[in-house]
Design a protein around this motif. Structure first.
Motif, PDB file in Angstrom:
ATOM      1  N   LYS A 186       4.854  -7.192  10.362  1.00 44.19           N
ATOM      2  CA  LYS A 186       3.825  -6.979   9.339  1.00 44.19           C
ATOM      3  C   LYS A 186       4.497  -6.811   7.980  1.00 44.19           C
ATOM      4  O   LYS A 186       5.390  -5.984   7.814  1.00 44.19           O
ATOM      5  CB  LYS A 186       2.976  -5.744   9.657  1.00 44.19           C
ATOM      6  N   LEU A 187       4.050  -7.595   7.007  1.00 49.08           N
ATOM      7  CA  LEU A 187       4.608  -7.551   5.659  1.00 49.08           C
ATOM      8  C   LEU A 187       3.797  -6.588   4.797  1.00 49.08           C
ATOM      9  O   LEU A 187       2.567  -6.634   4.785  1.00 49.08           O
ATOM     10  CB  LEU A 187       4.567  -8.948   5.045  1.00 49.08           C
ATOM     11  N   GLU A 188       4.496  -5.710   4.093  1.00 51.70           N
ATOM     12  CA  GLU A 188       3.817  -4.844   3.129  1.00 51.70           C
ATOM     13  C   GLU A 188       4.553  -4.903   1.794  1.00 51.70           C
ATOM     14  O   GLU A 188       5.754  -5.170   1.744  1.00 51.70           O
ATOM     15  CB  GLU A 188       3.714  -3.399   3.629  1.00 51.70           C
ATOM     16  N   LYS A 189       3.800  -4.679   0.722  1.00 54.45           N
ATOM     17  CA  LYS A 189       4.379  -4.794  -0.617  1.00 54.45           C
ATOM     18  C   LYS A 189       4.156  -3.507  -1.413  1.00 54.45           C
ATOM     19  O   LYS A 189       3.120  -2.859  -1.284  1.00 54.45           O
ATOM     20  CB  LYS A 189       3.785  -5.997  -1.351  1.00 54.45           C
ATOM     21  N   HIS A 190       5.157  -3.166  -2.202  1.00 56.42           N
ATOM     22  CA  HIS A 190       5.107  -1.974  -3.045  1.00 56.42           C
ATOM     23  C   HIS A 190       5.640  -2.338  -4.423  1.00 56.42           C
ATOM     24  O   HIS A 190       6.469  -3.244  -4.569  1.00 56.42           O
ATOM     25  CB  HIS A 190       5.964  -0.847  -2.466  1.00 56.42           C
ATOM     26  N   ILE A 191       5.177  -1.618  -5.428  1.00 58.99           N
ATOM     27  CA  ILE A 191       5.704  -1.800  -6.784  1.00 58.99           C
ATOM     28  C   ILE A 191       5.998  -0.428  -7.378  1.00 58.99           C
ATOM     29  O   ILE A 191       5.148   0.465  -7.368  1.00 58.99           O
ATOM     30  CB  ILE A 191       4.722  -2.555  -7.702  1.00 58.99           C
ATOM     31  N   GLN A 192       7.220  -0.268  -7.862  1.00 57.24           N
ATOM     32  CA  GLN A 192       7.568   0.908  -8.655  1.00 57.24           C
ATOM     33  C   GLN A 192       7.526   0.513 -10.128  1.00 57.24           C
ATOM     34  O   GLN A 192       7.752  -0.648 -10.478  1.00 57.24           O
ATOM     35  CB  GLN A 192       8.979   1.388  -8.304  1.00 57.24           C
ATOM     36  N   TYR A 193       7.290   1.481 -10.997  1.00 56.42           N
ATOM     37  CA  TYR A 193       7.250   1.201 -12.430  1.00 56.42           C
ATOM     38  C   TYR A 193       8.220   2.120 -13.166  1.00 56.42           C
ATOM     39  O   TYR A 193       8.357   3.302 -12.819  1.00 56.42           O
ATOM     40  CB  TYR A 193       5.831   1.389 -12.976  1.00 56.42           C
ATOM     41  N   PHE A 194       8.869   1.551 -14.188  1.00 57.22           N
ATOM     42  CA  PHE A 194       9.876   2.282 -14.936  1.00 57.22           C
ATOM     43  C   PHE A 194       9.645   2.102 -16.432  1.00 57.22           C
ATOM     44  O   PHE A 194       9.144   1.071 -16.876  1.00 57.22           O
ATOM     45  CB  PHE A 194      11.277   1.795 -14.562  1.00 57.22           C
ATOM     46  N   ALA A 195      10.055   3.106 -17.185  1.00 57.03           N
ATOM     47  CA  ALA A 195       9.858   3.064 -18.637  1.00 57.03           C
ATOM     48  C   ALA A 195      10.776   2.043 -19.304  1.00 57.03           C
ATOM     49  O   ALA A 195      10.434   1.476 -20.341  1.00 57.03           O
ATOM     50  CB  ALA A 195      10.093   4.446 -19.234  1.00 57.03           C
ATOM     51  N   SER A 196      11.948   1.811 -18.723  1.00 53.49           N
ATOM     52  CA  SER A 196      12.906   0.898 -19.332  1.00 53.49           C
ATOM     53  C   SER A 196      13.694   0.166 -18.251  1.00 53.49           C
ATOM     54  O   SER A 196      13.759   0.604 -17.097  1.00 53.49           O
ATOM     55  CB  SER A 196      13.882   1.660 -20.233  1.00 53.49           C
ATOM     56  N   SER A 197      14.327  -0.934 -18.641  1.00 52.59           N
ATOM     57  CA  SER A 197      15.146  -1.681 -17.697  1.00 52.59           C
ATOM     58  C   SER A 197      16.364  -0.866 -17.282  1.00 52.59           C
ATOM     59  O   SER A 197      16.833  -0.974 -16.137  1.00 52.59           O
ATOM     60  CB  SER A 197      15.573  -3.014 -18.308  1.00 52.59           C
ATOM     61  N   ARG A 198      16.887  -0.041 -18.169  1.00 49.60           N
ATOM     62  CA  ARG A 198      18.050   0.779 -17.818  1.00 49.60           C
ATOM     63  C   ARG A 198      17.671   1.824 -16.761  1.00 49.60           C
ATOM     64  O   ARG A 198      18.449   2.100 -15.841  1.00 49.60           O
ATOM     65  CB  ARG A 198      18.607   1.450 -19.072  1.00 49.60           C
TER      66      ARG A 198
END
Length: 255
Positions: A186-198
């Motif tokens: 089973k495939l599941e997807k997640h996304i994290q978010y960050f303020a900057s690329s660093r």
């Protein structure tokens, strides 16, 4: 000096990450929760492959009579042993698990099998160590992981800056080479978010996931190249921040 092989290089990367692993391991905790739901309620012998600094040990101990943690990185095992001194901690790798054949009731592996050199060999080891009727719950990152980050680097140069991720279909084919009683994916997807690329890159490095096997140099990370990456990455920014995508294939196997 003799160059390190792939597994030695991976071990070094995770040794570096051991001290600060927990503070960056949000996605690892999330994927572990999904994987725990696929396992049995109880198992006499449980093998946690890629246990890290005892990341999921507290959740696994109530479900087994005998817990064993295996990791390729000695620094990870030292942290684990400090947190849980009464458990069994083994230094070893996926392709040569340091346990006897037909000895494990439940093999648990959260985001570790993507670091093997030969997936087929690792799956053969899982099959070897499990008792008949034993269960393996394994997950791995696949294509689609870090997609925005990879595309942003592609705007800077044509070198490889992340691990190579296999397709879910390729992973499934190699897993199914063995005579499993059942095999579910089973495939599941997640996304994290960050303020900057660093900040985003610091998170990847913080869990040891920044090792890249290359045939050519990636080039120095100069201020100019970093600025190019940041400029390219800005096109993917949302109101929540810069995205770091994870495509995770959950696998449940019964021998």
């Amino acid at each position: 000096m003799k160059p390190m092989n792939f597994q030695q290089a991976v071990a070094r990367q995770f040794n570096k990450a051991a001290r600060h692993y927990h503070q960056h391991a949000d996605i690892q905790r999330l994927t572990a929760d999904s994987l725990l739901k696929l396992g049995p309620n109880s198992a006499e012998i449980l093998l946690d492959v890629g246990c890290g600094p005892a990341s999921t040990t507290a959740h696994l101990l109530p479900r087994t009579e005998c817990y064993m943690g295996v990791d390729i990185a000695p620094a990870m095992l030292a942290t684990a042993a400090n947190n849980y001194p009464n458990q069994v901690w083994l230094n070893g790798e996926w392709e040569a698990l340091p346990v006897s054949a037909h000895s494990v009731d439940w093999l648990f592996a959260n985001l570790s099998v993507q670091w093997v050199h030969h997936l087929e060999k690792a799956m053969g080891e899982a099959y070897r160590v499990l008792k008949p009727g034993g269960v393996a719950t394994i997950n791995t990152v696949v294509e689609g992981t870090f997609s925005s980050f990879i595309k942003s680097w592609n705007a800077v140069d044509d070198r490889q800056h992340t691990q190579t991720f296999h397709s879910p279909e390729k992973v499934e084919r190699e897993v199914r080479l063995f005579n499993w009683e059942s095999a579910d994916f089973k495939l599941e997807k997640h996304i994290q978010y960050f303020a900057s690329s660093r900040e985003l890159m610091g998170s990847i490095k913080g869990v040891g996931a920044n090792y890249v096997r290359r045939t050519t140099t990636s080039g120095l990370m100069t201020k100019g190249r970093l600025q190019q990456l940041e400029d390219a990455f800005e096109s993917y920014r949302t109101t929540e921040g810069l995205p770091l995508e994870w495509s995770v294939l959950n696998i449940r196997l019964v021998k």
